[in-house]
Design a protein around this motif. Structure first.
Motif, PDB file in Angstrom:
ATOM      1  N   ASP A  97       0.590  -1.082  -0.051  1.00  0.00           N
ATOM      2  CA  ASP A  97       0.007  -0.097  -0.128  1.00  0.00           C
ATOM      3  C   ASP A  97       0.677   1.147  -0.083  1.00  0.00           C
ATOM      4  OD1 ASP A  97      -2.340  -1.688   0.418  1.00  0.00           O
ATOM      5  OD2 ASP A  97      -1.696  -1.912   2.406  1.00  0.00           O
ATOM      6  N   MET A  98       1.860   1.034   0.617  1.00  0.00           N
ATOM      7  CA  MET A  98       2.807   2.383   1.212  1.00  0.00           C
ATOM      8  C   MET A  98       4.361   1.759   0.703  1.00  0.00           C
ATOM      9  SD  MET A  98       1.170   3.945   4.384  1.00  0.00           S
ATOM     10  CE  MET A  98      -0.280   4.920   4.211  1.00  0.00           C
ATOM     11  N   ALA A  99       5.258   2.959   0.423  1.00  0.00           N
ATOM     12  CA  ALA A  99       6.366   2.596   0.163  1.00  0.00           C
ATOM     13  C   ALA A  99       7.102   3.800   1.234  1.00  0.00           C
ATOM     14  CB  ALA A  99       7.113   3.043  -1.244  1.00  0.00           C
ATOM     15  N   GLY A 100       8.307   3.366   1.793  1.00  0.00           N
ATOM     16  CA  GLY A 100       9.028   4.209   2.626  1.00  0.00           C
ATOM     17  C   GLY A 100      10.204   4.487   1.494  1.00  0.00           C
ATOM     18  N   ALA A 101      10.139   5.661   0.885  1.00  0.00           N
ATOM     19  CA  ALA A 101      10.977   5.858  -0.030  1.00  0.00           C
ATOM     20  C   ALA A 101      11.186   7.323  -0.411  1.00  0.00           C
ATOM     21  CB  ALA A 101      10.561   5.190  -1.477  1.00  0.00           C
ATOM     22  N   TRP A 102      12.040   7.958  -1.213  1.00  0.00           N
ATOM     23  CA  TRP A 102      12.031   9.278  -1.516  1.00  0.00           C
ATOM     24  C   TRP A 102      11.235   9.905  -2.296  1.00  0.00           C
ATOM     25  CZ3 TRP A 102      18.099   9.912  -3.074  1.00  0.00           C
ATOM     26  CH2 TRP A 102      18.945   9.651  -1.987  1.00  0.00           C
ATOM     27  N   TYR A 103      10.857  11.317  -1.852  1.00  0.00           N
ATOM     28  CA  TYR A 103       9.926  11.938  -2.519  1.00  0.00           C
ATOM     29  C   TYR A 103      10.095  12.344  -3.776  1.00  0.00           C
ATOM     30  CZ  TYR A 103       7.899  16.559  -3.918  1.00  0.00           C
ATOM     31  OH  TYR A 103       7.323  17.546  -4.760  1.00  0.00           O
ATOM     32  N   ASN A 104      11.218  12.469  -4.440  1.00  0.00           N
ATOM     33  CA  ASN A 104      11.355  12.655  -5.697  1.00  0.00           C
ATOM     34  C   ASN A 104      10.676  11.627  -6.882  1.00  0.00           C
ATOM     35  OD1 ASN A 104      13.617  10.683  -5.056  1.00  0.00           O
ATOM     36  ND2 ASN A 104      14.069  10.935  -7.310  1.00  0.00           N
ATOM     37  N   HIS A 105      10.463  10.466  -6.367  1.00  0.00           N
ATOM     38  CA  HIS A 105       9.742   9.116  -6.917  1.00  0.00           C
ATOM     39  C   HIS A 105       8.422   9.889  -7.350  1.00  0.00           C
ATOM     40  CE1 HIS A 105      13.100   6.283  -6.864  1.00  0.00           C
ATOM     41  NE2 HIS A 105      12.849   6.460  -5.150  1.00  0.00           N
ATOM     42  N   THR A 106       7.608  10.888  -6.552  1.00  0.00           N
ATOM     43  CA  THR A 106       6.354  11.214  -6.854  1.00  0.00           C
ATOM     44  C   THR A 106       6.339  12.078  -8.179  1.00  0.00           C
ATOM     45  OG1 THR A 106       6.583  13.337  -5.549  1.00  0.00           O
ATOM     46  CG2 THR A 106       5.823  11.352  -4.429  1.00  0.00           C
ATOM     47  N   ILE A 107       7.656  12.755  -8.348  1.00  0.00           N
ATOM     48  CA  ILE A 107       7.692  13.581  -9.727  1.00  0.00           C
ATOM     49  C   ILE A 107       7.643  12.545 -10.848  1.00  0.00           C
ATOM     50  CG2 ILE A 107       9.175  15.323 -10.812  1.00  0.00           C
ATOM     51  CD1 ILE A 107       9.517  16.594  -8.119  1.00  0.00           C
ATOM     52  N   ASP A 108       8.896  11.748 -10.554  1.00  0.00           N
ATOM     53  CA  ASP A 108       9.193  10.660 -11.672  1.00  0.00           C
ATOM     54  C   ASP A 108       7.671  10.189 -12.098  1.00  0.00           C
ATOM     55  OD1 ASP A 108      11.682  11.056 -11.542  1.00  0.00           O
ATOM     56  OD2 ASP A 108      12.008   9.580  -9.992  1.00  0.00           O
ATOM     57  N   SER A 245      -4.795   7.351  -5.377  1.00  0.00           N
ATOM     58  CA  SER A 245      -6.289   6.801  -5.086  1.00  0.00           C
ATOM     59  C   SER A 245      -6.424   5.999  -4.254  1.00  0.00           C
ATOM     60  CB  SER A 245      -6.488   5.722  -6.658  1.00  0.00           C
ATOM     61  OG  SER A 245      -5.214   4.994  -6.670  1.00  0.00           O
ATOM     62  N   TRP A 246      -5.219   5.380  -3.666  1.00  0.00           N
ATOM     63  CA  TRP A 246      -5.158   4.573  -2.386  1.00  0.00           C
ATOM     64  C   TRP A 246      -5.449   5.343  -1.066  1.00  0.00           C
ATOM     65  CZ3 TRP A 246      -3.100   3.983   2.119  1.00  0.00           C
ATOM     66  CH2 TRP A 246      -3.268   2.942   3.089  1.00  0.00           C
ATOM     67  N   VAL A 247      -4.937   6.746  -1.311  1.00  0.00           N
ATOM     68  CA  VAL A 247      -5.005   7.651   0.001  1.00  0.00           C
ATOM     69  C   VAL A 247      -6.403   8.125  -0.022  1.00  0.00           C
ATOM     70  CG1 VAL A 247      -4.240   9.878   0.730  1.00  0.00           C
ATOM     71  CG2 VAL A 247      -2.489   8.423  -0.211  1.00  0.00           C
ATOM     72  N   ASN A 248      -6.861   8.462  -1.136  1.00  0.00           N
ATOM     73  CA  ASN A 248      -8.356   8.763  -1.033  1.00  0.00           C
ATOM     74  C   ASN A 248      -9.232   7.943  -0.616  1.00  0.00           C
ATOM     75  OD1 ASN A 248      -7.441  11.465  -2.236  1.00  0.00           O
ATOM     76  ND2 ASN A 248      -7.900  10.953  -4.284  1.00  0.00           N
ATOM     77  N   SER A 249      -9.196   6.858  -0.830  1.00  0.00           N
ATOM     78  CA  SER A 249      -9.770   5.668  -0.409  1.00  0.00           C
ATOM     79  C   SER A 249      -9.727   4.969   0.854  1.00  0.00           C
ATOM     80  CB  SER A 249     -10.068   4.718  -1.529  1.00  0.00           C
ATOM     81  OG  SER A 249      -8.850   4.011  -1.632  1.00  0.00           O
ATOM     82  N   HIS A 250      -8.423   5.446   1.661  1.00  0.00           N
ATOM     83  CA  HIS A 250      -8.051   4.844   2.773  1.00  0.00           C
ATOM     84  C   HIS A 250      -7.749   6.119   3.763  1.00  0.00           C
ATOM     85  CE1 HIS A 250      -7.875   1.296   0.002  1.00  0.00           C
ATOM     86  NE2 HIS A 250      -8.203   0.787   1.246  1.00  0.00           N
TER      87      HIS A 250
END
Length: 365
Positions: A97-108, A245-250
């Protein structure tokens, strides 16, 4: 200063490669409900991009302190392994459901048409150092020309940072070579055997390299001051990423995870490196290359990378966007406001009764 009391929690016997929150039940699916002591809690699967790395310690520390369950969620932690699926890729595929990862991936991801957001930010610096072998002659990115540079994996955040640092010194990608050197023992071996002149890595590997006298820190991206000097501003890195989509539904589950991690960031801010090391499993703080005292010394040195309140700081997203543009990501249509939210973090700080000390990023980053 915030006051916080460590909450006792049962410690599971854990392997470094796969970590599951203490629970007698099994998840029945993403965001599903699972039995736990004291009642039924929703289960969230969170994969971390190297759970035993110091830059990612808040995820496991929250588990050790019992904060996930305290705030109403059962978090199943796992970690990516070298050569395996990356945490952010596991998240985008829906296997977690979630990733503990770097913010830059959201832009990618947004540049590829995928909506992913950072819902809590843990670090204002990448937590990395460019560690170079003693005879490399590298003292800044200007010296990268003709060198082989180790990164965690090709396409990883360290790959992006290496490319960015080189580009700032007007070096084209064909003027140096990048090698997937992994982390820990494999990164150390790359320096020892001369397969890489430098490796970009984190604590406690940094200290192990220094202790063995095989390399030194040429570029500091581990502290807020170092990152600002090298990157041109605050560079938010470690956080919790999830598909929008996951955040909005959870939203209930998302808020519970953020509540737990914000409480953890306050705990980190008000405790010593030794306190933190004592709260983590023994396998996280000592191994064949470092002692527990080494781990504590390394964490004391770089503890300033952790943000006390989980806020995405003003200017941070813009700095990361500039990085992504330089390394070749098409940023022309990126909507920064869709790559992060401070809503859950602001609510978590209100719940804790704490005051946000940073200026939150606005819609334009």
């Amino acid at each position: 200063m915030f006051k916080r009391t460590l909450i006792g929690a049962a410690v599971c016997a854990l392997a470094v490669t796969t970590v599951t929150a203490c629970s007698s039940s099994k998840s029945s699916g993403s965001g599903s409900s699972a039995g736990a002591a004291g009642g039924s809690l929703p289960t969230v699967k969170l994969m971390v991009g190297g759970i035993d790395k110091q830059i990612y310690l808040p995820y496991k520390l929250a588990d050790q302190l019992g904060f996930y369950k305290k705030y109403g969620v059962n978090v199943e932690l796992s970690t990516e392994t070298q050569g395996g699926v990356g945490a952010e890729d596991a998240m985008i595929s829906g296997s977690v459901d979630m990733a503990g990862a770097w913010y830059n991936h959201t832009i990618d991801f947004q540049s590829k048409g995928k909506a992913v957001e950072d819902i809590v930010n843990l670090s204002g610096a990448p937590g990395e150092r460019e560690m170079c072998s003693t005879n490399s002659g590298v003292h800044s990115a200007a010296d990268f020309g003709g060198k082989t540079l180790g990164v965690t994996d090709l396409g990883s955040g360290t790959d992006t940072l290496t490319t960015f640092l080189a580009a700032q010194k007007n070096l084209a990608s064909n003027q140096y070579h990048k090698l997937a050197a992994g982390a820990g023992a494999t990164a150390i071996a790359a320096l020892q055997h001369g397969t890489a002149a430098c490796v970009m890595t984190t604590q406690p590997t940094v200290l192990a390299i220094e202790k063995q006298k095989i390399g030194y820190s040429a570029i500091d991206l581990a502290t807020a001051q170092g990152a600002t000097a090298a990157m041109g501003g605050t560079w938010p890195s470690a956080g919790v990423l999830a598909q929008t989509s996951w955040v909005n539904s959870h939203k209930t589950e998302a808020q519970a995870v953020v509540d737990a991690l914000v409480a953890t960031m306050h705990w980190i801010d008000t405790h010593t490196a030794a306190d933190i090391a004592n709260a983590l499993p023994a396998t996280y703080v000592q191994n064949s290359t470092i002692t527990k005292d080494d781990y504590i010394a390394a964490l004391t040195q770089d503890k300033g990378q952790f943000l006390p309140d989980g806020i995405m700081p003003a200017g941070g997203p813009k700095t990361v966007l500039a990085t992504e543009k330089i390394v070749g990501v098409d940023t022309s249509k990126i909507d920064l406001s869709a790559t992060f939210t401070n809503d859950f973090v602001i609510a978590a700080n209100k719940l804790e009764g704490t005051t946000v000390t940073q200026t939150p990023a606005g819609a334009d980053g």
